[in-house]
Write a protein that holds these residues in place. Sequence first.
Motif, mmCIF file in Angstrom:
data_model
loop_
_atom_site.group_PDB
_atom_site.id
_atom_site.type_symbol
_atom_site.label_atom_id
_atom_site.label_comp_id
_atom_site.label_asym_id
_atom_site.label_seq_id
_atom_site.Cartn_x
_atom_site.Cartn_y
_atom_site.Cartn_z
ATOM 1 N N SER A 211 41.689 18.394 76.007
ATOM 2 C CA SER A 211 42.159 17.818 75.056
ATOM 3 C C SER A 211 40.777 16.695 74.407
ATOM 4 C CB SER A 211 42.677 16.362 75.897
ATOM 5 O OG SER A 211 42.066 16.182 77.014
ATOM 6 N N GLU A 212 39.708 17.303 75.063
ATOM 7 C CA GLU A 212 38.450 16.940 74.333
ATOM 8 C C GLU A 212 38.101 18.207 73.439
ATOM 9 O OE1 GLU A 212 35.293 14.438 77.681
ATOM 10 O OE2 GLU A 212 35.767 16.151 77.904
ATOM 11 N N GLU A 213 38.948 18.756 73.322
ATOM 12 C CA GLU A 213 38.404 20.362 72.079
ATOM 13 C C GLU A 213 39.713 19.213 71.049
ATOM 14 O OE1 GLU A 213 36.955 21.796 71.134
ATOM 15 O OE2 GLU A 213 35.337 23.041 72.689
ATOM 16 N N ALA A 214 40.670 19.413 71.319
ATOM 17 C CA ALA A 214 42.271 19.126 70.544
ATOM 18 C C ALA A 214 42.458 18.210 70.338
ATOM 19 C CB ALA A 214 43.413 19.535 71.098
ATOM 20 N N PHE A 215 41.863 16.777 70.785
ATOM 21 C CA PHE A 215 42.458 15.429 70.281
ATOM 22 C C PHE A 215 43.759 15.586 69.998
ATOM 23 C CE2 PHE A 215 42.088 11.480 67.962
ATOM 24 C CZ PHE A 215 41.077 10.671 68.901
ATOM 25 N N THR A 234 42.941 1.723 68.396
ATOM 26 C CA THR A 234 43.235 2.235 66.685
ATOM 27 C C THR A 234 44.596 2.253 66.890
ATOM 28 O OG1 THR A 234 42.571 3.672 65.589
ATOM 29 C CG2 THR A 234 42.759 4.710 67.505
ATOM 30 N N ARG A 235 45.248 1.855 65.892
ATOM 31 C CA ARG A 235 46.966 1.875 66.086
ATOM 32 C C ARG A 235 46.848 3.294 64.505
ATOM 33 N NH1 ARG A 235 49.834 -2.888 66.302
ATOM 34 N NH2 ARG A 235 49.358 -4.422 66.232
ATOM 35 N N LYS A 236 45.781 4.168 64.527
ATOM 36 C CA LYS A 236 45.942 5.451 64.187
ATOM 37 C C LYS A 236 45.069 6.520 64.269
ATOM 38 C CE LYS A 236 47.105 3.616 59.374
ATOM 39 N NZ LYS A 236 47.358 3.604 57.528
ATOM 40 N N ALA A 237 45.240 6.878 65.755
ATOM 41 C CA ALA A 237 44.079 7.611 66.513
ATOM 42 C C ALA A 237 44.371 8.733 65.690
ATOM 43 C CB ALA A 237 45.355 7.945 67.536
ATOM 44 N N GLY A 238 45.065 9.624 65.043
ATOM 45 C CA GLY A 238 45.528 11.104 63.762
ATOM 46 C C GLY A 238 44.402 10.839 62.548
ATOM 47 N N ASP A 239 44.165 9.641 61.964
ATOM 48 C CA ASP A 239 42.980 9.304 61.522
ATOM 49 C C ASP A 239 42.103 9.657 61.626
ATOM 50 O OD1 ASP A 239 45.213 9.474 59.706
ATOM 51 O OD2 ASP A 239 44.728 6.744 59.384
ATOM 52 N N LEU A 240 41.747 10.090 63.305
ATOM 53 C CA LEU A 240 40.218 9.916 64.252
ATOM 54 C C LEU A 240 40.746 11.754 63.756
ATOM 55 C CD1 LEU A 240 39.822 7.093 65.986
ATOM 56 C CD2 LEU A 240 39.256 7.329 63.920
ATOM 57 N N ARG A 241 41.081 12.114 64.219
ATOM 58 C CA ARG A 241 41.195 13.911 64.281
ATOM 59 C C ARG A 241 39.669 14.370 63.518
ATOM 60 N NH1 ARG A 241 45.901 14.975 64.268
ATOM 61 N NH2 ARG A 241 46.142 13.948 66.852
ATOM 62 N N ASP A 242 39.895 14.692 62.496
ATOM 63 C CA ASP A 242 39.136 15.061 62.051
ATOM 64 C C ASP A 242 37.597 15.017 62.195
ATOM 65 O OD1 ASP A 242 41.325 16.639 61.411
ATOM 66 O OD2 ASP A 242 41.374 16.124 58.867
ATOM 67 N N ARG A 243 37.486 13.717 61.574
ATOM 68 C CA ARG A 243 35.898 13.129 62.447
ATOM 69 C C ARG A 243 35.477 13.620 63.280
ATOM 70 N NH1 ARG A 243 35.991 6.885 60.969
ATOM 71 N NH2 ARG A 243 38.387 7.792 61.544
ATOM 72 N N TYR A 244 36.178 13.439 64.303
ATOM 73 C CA TYR A 244 36.378 13.255 66.043
ATOM 74 C C TYR A 244 35.617 14.819 65.901
ATOM 75 C CZ TYR A 244 36.312 14.754 70.938
ATOM 76 O OH TYR A 244 36.030 15.653 72.150
ATOM 77 N N ASP A 246 34.765 17.508 63.758
ATOM 78 C CA ASP A 246 33.394 17.809 63.347
ATOM 79 C C ASP A 246 31.891 17.338 64.015
ATOM 80 O OD1 ASP A 246 32.034 18.230 60.671
ATOM 81 O OD2 ASP A 246 31.462 15.993 60.622
ATOM 82 N N ARG A 247 32.068 16.133 64.190
ATOM 83 C CA ARG A 247 31.330 15.452 65.495
ATOM 84 C C ARG A 247 30.874 16.239 66.880
ATOM 85 N NH1 ARG A 247 31.262 9.285 66.010
ATOM 86 N NH2 ARG A 247 29.114 9.963 67.617
ATOM 87 N N LEU A 248 32.094 16.881 67.615
ATOM 88 C CA LEU A 248 32.246 17.516 68.167
ATOM 89 C C LEU A 248 31.401 19.232 68.030
ATOM 90 C CD1 LEU A 248 32.691 18.137 71.355
ATOM 91 C CD2 LEU A 248 35.342 18.836 70.737
ATOM 92 N N VAL A 249 32.440 19.335 66.579
ATOM 93 C CA VAL A 249 31.359 20.740 66.152
ATOM 94 C C VAL A 249 29.891 20.327 66.523
ATOM 95 C CG1 VAL A 249 30.907 22.155 64.683
ATOM 96 C CG2 VAL A 249 34.234 21.834 65.353
ATOM 97 N N ARG A 250 28.776 19.091 65.695
ATOM 98 C CA ARG A 250 28.089 19.000 65.107
ATOM 99 C C ARG A 250 27.105 19.066 66.513
ATOM 100 N NH1 ARG A 250 27.147 14.481 62.738
ATOM 101 N NH2 ARG A 250 29.845 14.284 61.836
ATOM 102 N N ARG A 251 27.941 18.026 67.555
ATOM 103 C CA ARG A 251 27.208 18.514 68.937
ATOM 104 C C ARG A 251 27.007 19.324 69.688
ATOM 105 N NH1 ARG A 251 27.005 14.221 72.554
ATOM 106 N NH2 ARG A 251 26.763 12.728 70.703
ATOM 107 N N LYS A 252 27.556 20.727 69.661
ATOM 108 C CA LYS A 252 27.917 22.141 70.456
ATOM 109 C C LYS A 252 26.515 22.790 69.436
ATOM 110 C CE LYS A 252 32.405 22.747 71.723
ATOM 111 N NZ LYS A 252 33.744 23.424 71.930
ATOM 112 N N GLU A 253 26.793 22.619 68.556
ATOM 113 C CA GLU A 253 25.500 22.821 67.359
ATOM 114 C C GLU A 253 24.033 22.366 67.253
ATOM 115 O OE1 GLU A 253 26.849 22.753 63.024
ATOM 116 O OE2 GLU A 253 28.030 24.136 63.332
#
Length: 290
Positions: A211-215, A234-244, A246-253
């Motif tokens: 779930s930490e990969e898929a959000f 948050t009332r709109k968790a889906g709006d956070l998905r792309d930002r989350y 992206d940050r996860l990808v950058r953390r792995k990199e």
Amino acid sequence: MSPVHTLRPRAEALASPLPPLLAAAEQLARGVVLGEHGRKRPGMGDAFWQYRPAQPGDPARSIDWRRSARSDTHFVAEKEWQAAQSVAFWVDRGQSMQFASHKGLSTKADRAALLTLALSVLLVQGGERVGLTDMGIRPMGGDIQLGRMADALIETREADYATPDVSILPRHSRAVFVSDFMSDPEPVEEALTTAADRGVTGILLQILDPSEEAFPFDGRTVFHSVGGSLEYETRKAGDLRDRYLDRLVRRKERLALIAHRTGWQYHCHHTDAPASAALLWAFGALEGAR
């Protein structure tokens, strides 16, 4: 049956169905003794290599009393690397590692402990010395040491996140850091820099829940840390998905880059994937870290 008594049998069961891995461990053990001249790494050969300050866990017989008499510090005379090498494990036991997105999955802590102990079993079978960085003693071999590690690995710390402990990493040894690496990456960078300065090589093994990969969150959602110290609604968790994501990808990199710069290797493993795959990678990576 208590977790202490079930963890080690499960780790051994994970290691046992991997004949190629066990064969590699046996071959590694046979190839440890490299002849009369040895390799210029600390170990258990007969030729002197270097002095180092004594550390907790060093037996009294290893102290060079003549060299120590010239100083207020006790010194150990290390030998050339002709026998067992040391592998030290830092395993994140912060509260964040207790997360599992549903009951059918292992927690990150459980998978980290299982992989750590299974890898230690294989290393000990190959003549290696193993240990946890926070056990207060230097890496050792044998079944007693594996039992000590199993006891320690079921402990959970109070903090949400933990930071790597490099206080007793033997010089020119190998190390394994196992964590979700979801907290501030700067302590990881500092730990790897310190390790590299000591000639230590190793691997970063990141453990994540799927779930930490898929959000997979949408609508009104309350996020809170496992330890309860952090909460966000948050009332709109889906709006956070792309930002989350992206940050996860950058953390792995960033983790991969940190590892590359210090001569380490990085791998990400998910708790819904077979543990044997991560074990196979880790063992091969450690062999390459010699």
